[in-house]
Design a protein around this motif. Structure first.
Motif, PDB file in Angstrom:
ATOM      1  N   GLU A   1       0.837  -1.208   0.000  1.00 30.57           N
ATOM      2  CA  GLU A   1       0.000   0.000   0.000  1.00 30.57           C
ATOM      3  C   GLU A   1       0.867   1.252   0.000  1.00 30.57           C
ATOM      4  O   GLU A   1       0.517   2.261  -0.631  1.00 30.57           O
ATOM      5  N   GLY A   2       2.015   1.174   0.676  1.00 35.20           N
ATOM      6  CA  GLY A   2       2.947   2.298   0.662  1.00 35.20           C
ATOM      7  C   GLY A   2       3.498   2.556  -0.729  1.00 35.20           C
ATOM      8  O   GLY A   2       3.575   3.703  -1.187  1.00 35.20           O
ATOM      9  N   PHE A   3       3.900   1.491  -1.418  1.00 40.43           N
ATOM     10  CA  PHE A   3       4.384   1.629  -2.794  1.00 40.43           C
ATOM     11  C   PHE A   3       3.301   2.240  -3.680  1.00 40.43           C
ATOM     12  O   PHE A   3       3.568   3.120  -4.507  1.00 40.43           O
ATOM     13  N   MET A   4       2.075   1.749  -3.506  1.00 38.08           N
ATOM     14  CA  MET A   4       0.959   2.222  -4.326  1.00 38.08           C
ATOM     15  C   MET A   4       0.727   3.716  -4.104  1.00 38.08           C
ATOM     16  O   MET A   4       0.599   4.498  -5.069  1.00 38.08           O
ATOM     17  N   GLY A   5       0.675   4.128  -2.845  1.00 35.54           N
ATOM     18  CA  GLY A   5       0.437   5.525  -2.540  1.00 35.54           C
ATOM     19  C   GLY A   5       1.537   6.435  -3.053  1.00 35.54           C
ATOM     20  O   GLY A   5       1.271   7.515  -3.595  1.00 35.54           O
ATOM     21  N   GLN A   6       2.793   6.012  -2.879  1.00 32.93           N
ATOM     22  CA  GLN A   6       3.925   6.803  -3.365  1.00 32.93           C
ATOM     23  C   GLN A   6       3.878   6.948  -4.881  1.00 32.93           C
ATOM     24  O   GLN A   6       4.133   8.027  -5.429  1.00 32.93           O
ATOM     25  N   TYR A   7       3.547   5.850  -5.562  1.00 31.89           N
ATOM     26  CA  TYR A   7       3.485   5.890  -7.022  1.00 31.89           C
ATOM     27  C   TYR A   7       2.383   6.832  -7.504  1.00 31.89           C
ATOM     28  O   TYR A   7       2.609   7.682  -8.380  1.00 31.89           O
ATOM     29  N   LEU A   8       1.194   6.695  -6.948  1.00 37.72           N
ATOM     30  CA  LEU A   8       0.077   7.536  -7.380  1.00 37.72           C
ATOM     31  C   LEU A   8       0.367   9.008  -7.126  1.00 37.72           C
ATOM     32  O   LEU A   8      -0.009   9.877  -7.932  1.00 37.72           O
ATOM     33  N   LYS A   9       1.039   9.288  -6.015  1.00 40.30           N
ATOM     34  CA  LYS A   9       1.409  10.675  -5.719  1.00 40.30           C
ATOM     35  C   LYS A   9       2.464  11.173  -6.697  1.00 40.30           C
ATOM     36  O   LYS A   9       2.393  12.312  -7.185  1.00 40.30           O
ATOM     37  N   LYS A  10       3.442  10.316  -7.010  1.00 40.97           N
ATOM     38  CA  LYS A  10       4.537  10.713  -7.902  1.00 40.97           C
ATOM     39  C   LYS A  10       4.031  11.104  -9.284  1.00 40.97           C
ATOM     40  O   LYS A  10       4.499  12.092  -9.867  1.00 40.97           O
ATOM     41  N   ILE A  11       3.082  10.358  -9.813  1.00 40.15           N
ATOM     42  CA  ILE A  11       2.613  10.643 -11.170  1.00 40.15           C
ATOM     43  C   ILE A  11       1.426  11.606 -11.179  1.00 40.15           C
ATOM     44  O   ILE A  11       0.929  11.967 -12.249  1.00 40.15           O
ATOM     45  N   GLY A  12       0.968  12.015 -10.000  1.00 39.76           N
ATOM     46  CA  GLY A  12      -0.143  12.958  -9.931  1.00 39.76           C
ATOM     47  C   GLY A  12      -1.479  12.351 -10.275  1.00 39.76           C
ATOM     48  O   GLY A  12      -2.353  13.027 -10.852  1.00 39.76           O
ATOM     49  N   ALA A  13      -1.680  11.083  -9.919  1.00 38.97           N
ATOM     50  CA  ALA A  13      -2.941  10.415 -10.239  1.00 38.97           C
ATOM     51  C   ALA A  13      -4.088  11.015  -9.440  1.00 38.97           C
ATOM     52  O   ALA A  13      -3.930  11.392  -8.278  1.00 38.97           O
ATOM     53  N   ASP A  14      -5.251  11.096 -10.061  1.00 35.86           N
ATOM     54  CA  ASP A  14      -6.439  11.611  -9.395  1.00 35.86           C
ATOM     55  C   ASP A  14      -7.164  10.481  -8.671  1.00 35.86           C
ATOM     56  O   ASP A  14      -7.228   9.344  -9.157  1.00 35.86           O
ATOM     57  N   LEU A  15      -7.746  10.793  -7.512  1.00 40.14           N
ATOM     58  CA  LEU A  15      -8.405   9.807  -6.674  1.00 40.14           C
ATOM     59  C   LEU A  15      -9.867  10.193  -6.441  1.00 40.14           C
ATOM     60  O   LEU A  15     -10.230  11.371  -6.526  1.00 40.14           O
ATOM     61  N   PRO A  16     -10.713   9.215  -6.143  1.00 44.38           N
ATOM     62  CA  PRO A  16     -12.105   9.552  -5.806  1.00 44.38           C
ATOM     63  C   PRO A  16     -12.180  10.204  -4.424  1.00 44.38           C
ATOM     64  O   PRO A  16     -11.280  10.041  -3.590  1.00 44.38           O
ATOM     65  N   VAL A  17     -13.255  10.925  -4.187  1.00 40.53           N
ATOM     66  CA  VAL A  17     -13.475  11.558  -2.883  1.00 40.53           C
ATOM     67  C   VAL A  17     -14.857  11.166  -2.374  1.00 40.53           C
ATOM     68  O   VAL A  17     -15.734  10.764  -3.137  1.00 40.53           O
ATOM     69  N   ILE A  18     -15.043  11.270  -1.067  1.00 45.12           N
ATOM     70  CA  ILE A  18     -16.325  10.889  -0.463  1.00 45.12           C
ATOM     71  C   ILE A  18     -17.425  11.867  -0.877  1.00 45.12           C
ATOM     72  O   ILE A  18     -17.228  13.081  -0.873  1.00 45.12           O
ATOM     73  N   ASN A  19     -18.554  11.321  -1.245  1.00 49.04           N
ATOM     74  CA  ASN A  19     -19.728  12.111  -1.592  1.00 49.04           C
ATOM     75  C   ASN A  19     -20.457  12.472  -0.300  1.00 49.04           C
ATOM     76  O   ASN A  19     -21.094  11.625   0.325  1.00 49.04           O
ATOM     77  N   GLN A  20     -20.336  13.722   0.109  1.00 49.39           N
ATOM     78  CA  GLN A  20     -20.897  14.151   1.389  1.00 49.39           C
ATOM     79  C   GLN A  20     -22.427  14.135   1.407  1.00 49.39           C
ATOM     80  O   GLN A  20     -23.037  14.190   2.474  1.00 49.39           O
ATOM     81  N   THR A  21     -23.049  14.043   0.234  1.00 51.85           N
ATOM     82  CA  THR A  21     -24.517  14.042   0.179  1.00 51.85           C
ATOM     83  C   THR A  21     -25.087  12.643  -0.005  1.00 51.85           C
ATOM     84  O   THR A  21     -26.297  12.489  -0.190  1.00 51.85           O
ATOM     85  N   PHE A  22     -24.237  11.613   0.057  1.00 52.84           N
ATOM     86  CA  PHE A  22     -24.714  10.246  -0.164  1.00 52.84           C
ATOM     87  C   PHE A  22     -25.538   9.760   1.026  1.00 52.84           C
ATOM     88  O   PHE A  22     -25.127   9.898   2.181  1.00 52.84           O
ATOM     89  N   HIS A  23     -26.707   9.163   0.733  1.00 52.94           N
ATOM     90  CA  HIS A  23     -27.583   8.613   1.772  1.00 52.94           C
ATOM     91  C   HIS A  23     -27.982   7.204   1.350  1.00 52.94           C
ATOM     92  O   HIS A  23     -28.889   7.023   0.542  1.00 52.94           O
ATOM     93  N   PRO A  24     -27.331   6.192   1.898  1.00 51.93           N
ATOM     94  CA  PRO A  24     -27.624   4.820   1.476  1.00 51.93           C
ATOM     95  C   PRO A  24     -29.053   4.390   1.751  1.00 51.93           C
ATOM     96  O   PRO A  24     -29.588   3.550   1.030  1.00 51.93           O
ATOM     97  N   ASP A  25     -29.702   4.984   2.758  1.00 48.07           N
ATOM     98  CA  ASP A  25     -31.080   4.593   3.036  1.00 48.07           C
ATOM     99  C   ASP A  25     -32.029   5.065   1.955  1.00 48.07           C
ATOM    100  O   ASP A  25     -33.110   4.494   1.768  1.00 48.07           O
TER     101      ASP A  25
END
Length: 494
Positions: free
Chosen positions: A446-470
């Protein structure tokens, strides 16, 4: 002028200056003879699974070849080249893989992590995570293999026939001298029976173009990008008649799918015949691979072989694909080294004796494996990362990143926070999650993965603050998983 425009202009000017300097330096040089300038043909099949041909992709895995689908011309190619048992597409979807193959960079670095044109709707809205936006076309500032070859070997010509699916003007905008324009999936549908998926018209244009290059003494790079075997299934009547007479396999029996694959294989045989007629068979490298794995089936074993999952997922069946290279100086054999589609850019450059490579290239040349000098490939990192931070709900896929290092594969799922660890040498079907047994290894990877994604500037998903599973439980991971177990996602019928 905006900063982005200035940066793009500077990159384009740099490309022009490199091109101009090399043209000037070669004006007085003797043109390389045909025998010292091999041709390159890349067959890129759409959605062809690892176990969906009659070639045994791994000699240790019986089900890595179909017991029903027949691809005799591919077998002939495999018989005179190297079969890469651990060959991977750069991405489980088509546009990112195609861009990656053309540029030698991962989809994550290119920020093309989903199919172009897909930015809104149920896959981007209302879920637990908000996927990142991605680029919607192949950027002008990225060097394609066609542009790079023609800059350093100006006697070469380049063509791209068939599916493009990268927008931005099509092949002509990116260094190709001939092509079919900015095509996408739709051109492969609703074609006449004698030309299903445009298989035979694509092939004929390729054959005619090769004739033209030989007549004009031009070595060439040719990419034949088929729409097959993507859904919907289309096949010629003759192929359907032929496959319907074959005895059904214990695992596979999809007559229409087999007929479509057979049409593709026959068309490849026509290209091989043309190479022989033109007298350039011994001067031509043939590369064969797919843009991602295929769709699931309702047979007892997935058409992807024993692999878990299907296209649009980071399970093995989504990205492990057929991968074969044959040509001058290559002795028949097999490699178990893990290779990927963006290795082809530096490989082709080395085969053509092009020493320079674009900045940021992530692939490693396979030439030393092809020539038998080494068994390993060298890349900037000693691991591979596959990044798909998007949803594809209809295929039970949600945002994830996978990392391969040595015999281990780690998949991290962003929606649930789960990590799965598999020993692919012992568990090719990804059935036993070892994450709880080797937590320190998981943390390291996981450390390798995180370092790599940061190095190449990969975009990541973010939490949807309006999500309501119910309010919409059908989109939650738990509900989707429960539904999937009750109603498997099957697309392909006999």
């Amino acid at each position: 002028m905006m900063l982005f425009d200035l940066l793009s202009l500077n990159v384009l000017m740099a490309k022009y200056n490199i091109f101009l300097s090399f043209v000037l330096s070669l004006v007085s040089a003797q043109v390389i003879s045909q025998t010292n300038a091999p041709n390159i043909i890349l067959f890129l099949i759409d959605d062809q699974g690892w176990g969906a041909t009659s070639v045994k992709m791994d000699d240790r895995v019986a089900d890595s070849q179909s017991d029903y689908v027949r691809t005799p011309n591919l077998q002939k190619l495999a018989g005179r080249g190297i079969i890469f048992s651990n060959g991977y597409a750069p991405h489980p979807n088509c546009s990112p893989s195609r861009a990656s193959i053309l540029t030698g960079k991962s989809p994550a670095q290119l920020n093309m992590t989903d199919i172009i044109g897909r930015h809104t709707g149920s896959l981007y809205e209302g879920n637990f995570l908000i996927p990142p936006q991605h680029i919607n076309e192949l950027p002008d500032e990225e060097w394609t293999i066609a542009e790079w070859i023609k800059t350093y070997r100006p006697q070469y010509k380049a063509a791209h026939f068939g599916k493009w699916h990268l927008a931005n003007g099509g092949p002509a905008q990116h260094g190709f001298d001939a092509g079919d324009g900015p095509t996408s999936n739709r051109e492969g549908n609703q074609n006449p029976p004698e030309d299903p998926k445009r298989i035979y018209s694509i092939t004929q244009r390729s054959i005619d173009w090769m004739q033209e290059q030989v007549d004009n003494k031009h070595p060439f790079y040719l990419q034949i990008s088929h729409y097959a075997v993507h859904l919907p299934i289309q096949m010629s009547p003759s192929a359907l008649m032929e496959t319907s007479k074959w005895p059904e396999g214990e695992r596979h029996n999809q007559t229409g799918f087999a007929a479509m694959a057979n049409d593709v294989d026959k068309s490849m045989g026509l290209v091989f015949e043309q190479l022989k007629r033109l007298g350039i068979e011994d001067d031509t490298y043939i590369i064969y691979t797919s843009d991602n794995g295929t769709y699931p089936t309702n047979s007892t074993a997935n058409i992807n072989g024993p692999l878990h999952g299907w296209k649009a997922t980071l399970w093995e069946a989504g990205i492990r694909v057929p991968f074969i290279i044959a040509g001058p100086g290559i002795k028949p054999g097999r490699s178990h080294e893990r290779v990927v589609g963006f290795d082809l850019f530096p490989t082709i450059c080395e085969l053509l004796d092009i020493g320079d490579l674009p900045d940021g290239l992530e692939g490693g040349s396979l030439e030393s494996i092809l020539s038998g000098k080494q068994t390993k490939v060298s890349r900037p990192d000693d691991f591979l990362v596959f990044h798909f931070p998007h949803y594809q709900l209809q295929k039970a896929s949600h945002p994830a990143t996978a990392l391969y290092k040595d015999k281990y594969k780690l998949i991290s799922f962003y929606e649930t926070g789960d990590s799965h660890l598999y020993d692919l040498e012992q568990d090719i079907s990804e059935t036993e999650n070892l994450a709880y047994i080797y937590p320190e290894l998981v943390e390291q990877l996981e450390g390798f993965m995180g370092q790599y994604l940061k190095k190449i500037g990969a975009d990541l998903p973010v939490i949807n603050q309006t999500f309501h599973p119910d309010k919409d439980p059908g989109r939650s991971y738990k509900a989707r998983k429960q539904r999937l177990m009750k109603e498997p996602y099957f697309l392909l019928n006999k």
